[in-house]
Design an enzyme around this catalytic site. Sequence first.
Site, mmCIF file in Angstrom:
data_model
loop_
_atom_site.group_PDB
_atom_site.id
_atom_site.type_symbol
_atom_site.label_atom_id
_atom_site.label_comp_id
_atom_site.label_asym_id
_atom_site.label_seq_id
_atom_site.Cartn_x
_atom_site.Cartn_y
_atom_site.Cartn_z
ATOM 1 N N GLY A 187 0.806 -1.275 -0.083
ATOM 2 C CA GLY A 187 -0.056 -0.055 0.009
ATOM 3 C C GLY A 187 0.750 1.258 0.068
ATOM 4 O O GLY A 187 0.425 2.180 0.687
ATOM 5 N N ALA A 188 1.961 1.301 -0.665
ATOM 6 C CA ALA A 188 3.045 2.452 -0.474
ATOM 7 C C ALA A 188 2.789 3.353 -1.663
ATOM 8 O O ALA A 188 3.323 4.353 -1.954
ATOM 9 C CB ALA A 188 4.472 1.727 -0.663
ATOM 10 N N ARG A 244 0.495 5.769 -1.758
ATOM 11 C CA ARG A 244 -0.013 6.927 -1.042
ATOM 12 C C ARG A 244 -0.074 6.932 0.167
ATOM 13 O O ARG A 244 0.261 5.789 1.005
ATOM 14 C CB ARG A 244 -1.318 7.295 -1.676
ATOM 15 C CG ARG A 244 -2.577 6.264 -1.483
ATOM 16 C CD ARG A 244 -3.891 6.661 -2.034
ATOM 17 N NE ARG A 244 -3.745 6.782 -3.427
ATOM 18 C CZ ARG A 244 -4.213 5.922 -4.300
ATOM 19 N NH1 ARG A 244 -4.588 4.811 -3.756
ATOM 20 N NH2 ARG A 244 -4.334 6.126 -5.373
ATOM 21 N N ASP A 290 -1.748 -7.417 -5.393
ATOM 22 C CA ASP A 290 -2.961 -7.383 -4.411
ATOM 23 C C ASP A 290 -2.477 -8.351 -3.200
ATOM 24 O O ASP A 290 -2.169 -9.460 -3.522
ATOM 25 C CB ASP A 290 -4.070 -7.903 -5.186
ATOM 26 C CG ASP A 290 -5.307 -8.030 -4.415
ATOM 27 O OD1 ASP A 290 -5.368 -7.921 -3.156
ATOM 28 O OD2 ASP A 290 -6.547 -7.726 -5.155
ATOM 29 N N TYR A 313 -14.347 -4.240 11.692
ATOM 30 C CA TYR A 313 -13.180 -3.552 11.645
ATOM 31 C C TYR A 313 -12.102 -3.936 12.553
ATOM 32 O O TYR A 313 -10.950 -4.055 12.382
ATOM 33 C CB TYR A 313 -13.266 -2.147 11.326
ATOM 34 C CG TYR A 313 -11.957 -1.226 11.178
ATOM 35 C CD1 TYR A 313 -11.312 -1.302 9.988
ATOM 36 C CD2 TYR A 313 -11.563 -0.579 12.056
ATOM 37 C CE1 TYR A 313 -9.957 -0.976 9.725
ATOM 38 C CE2 TYR A 313 -10.498 0.412 11.938
ATOM 39 C CZ TYR A 313 -9.466 -0.016 10.905
ATOM 40 O OH TYR A 313 -8.559 0.840 10.632
#
Length: 287
Positions: free
Chosen positions: A23-24, A26, A80, A174
Amino acid sequence: MSEEITLTENTGALKGRTIFITGASRGIGRAIALKCAADGANIIIAAKSAEPHPKLPGTIHTVAEEVEAAGGKALPIQMDVREEDQVAGALKKAADTFGGVDAVINNAGAISLTSVEATPPKRYDLMLDINARAVYLTAHLAIPYLKQSDCGHILSLSPPLNLEPRWLGPFAPYALSKFGMTILSMGLAEELKKSSISVATLWPRTLVATAAIEFAVGNREMFDQSRKPMVMADAAYEVLCTKNKGLSGTQLIDEELLEDRGVEDFSGYAHNPAKAGELAVDLFLDP
């Protein structure tokens, strides 16, 4: 070099180290990538965002350019975290390109602050897969590489365990996914205690100005109550620079760790300096 990269000083401790960040493209992941790049690290930008998004700036390719400009080496990989073959392939490519993998940062995340009744099964599965399961999967596949490093790290961005009902009732799905990340990390630290791999978790004391805050938690006005992503980047850097597994098994808070490492003035981290005294405490943390 932009002040967005860092407030704390770089030491050069990560020069030549290979850091794999999910997830780099942003937010916090990008900030960590740039912080480590300024030290001369090799950065694997592992994320789904290969094409520009109309609302969310940043792709694996734009961050790769920023990493190179900051002084690091970049390897952008569209990936992913839910797909075993993609994660395995990305790790192999990282090791083949840079000669190994020294750290894995589980930054990719999915969030929906909804109750059990209001959470569709597909959303529930998404959060469990991208949050908790990804910690297992990346660790499972990365451990053979990390064992070859003299200072391996697995760092997951998840909260310290807090089972107070007020944190569970409103959004148990969550909470389960994020606490699952932490429990897996605690177990990994024990499992790997005889190895050279350190395992820890890191969570922000305050809200951090990211797309999750703007689109999933509230709105852009909440940025006035938030710190910039670089506060987490500076804290993650301190974790990665810690030798001899000094932080393994710990559940860290960015502000507490940075205070321990000598930071006294946090005003520069505020997204809106005029509102630095009005920051909101993040989820799962008591005031």
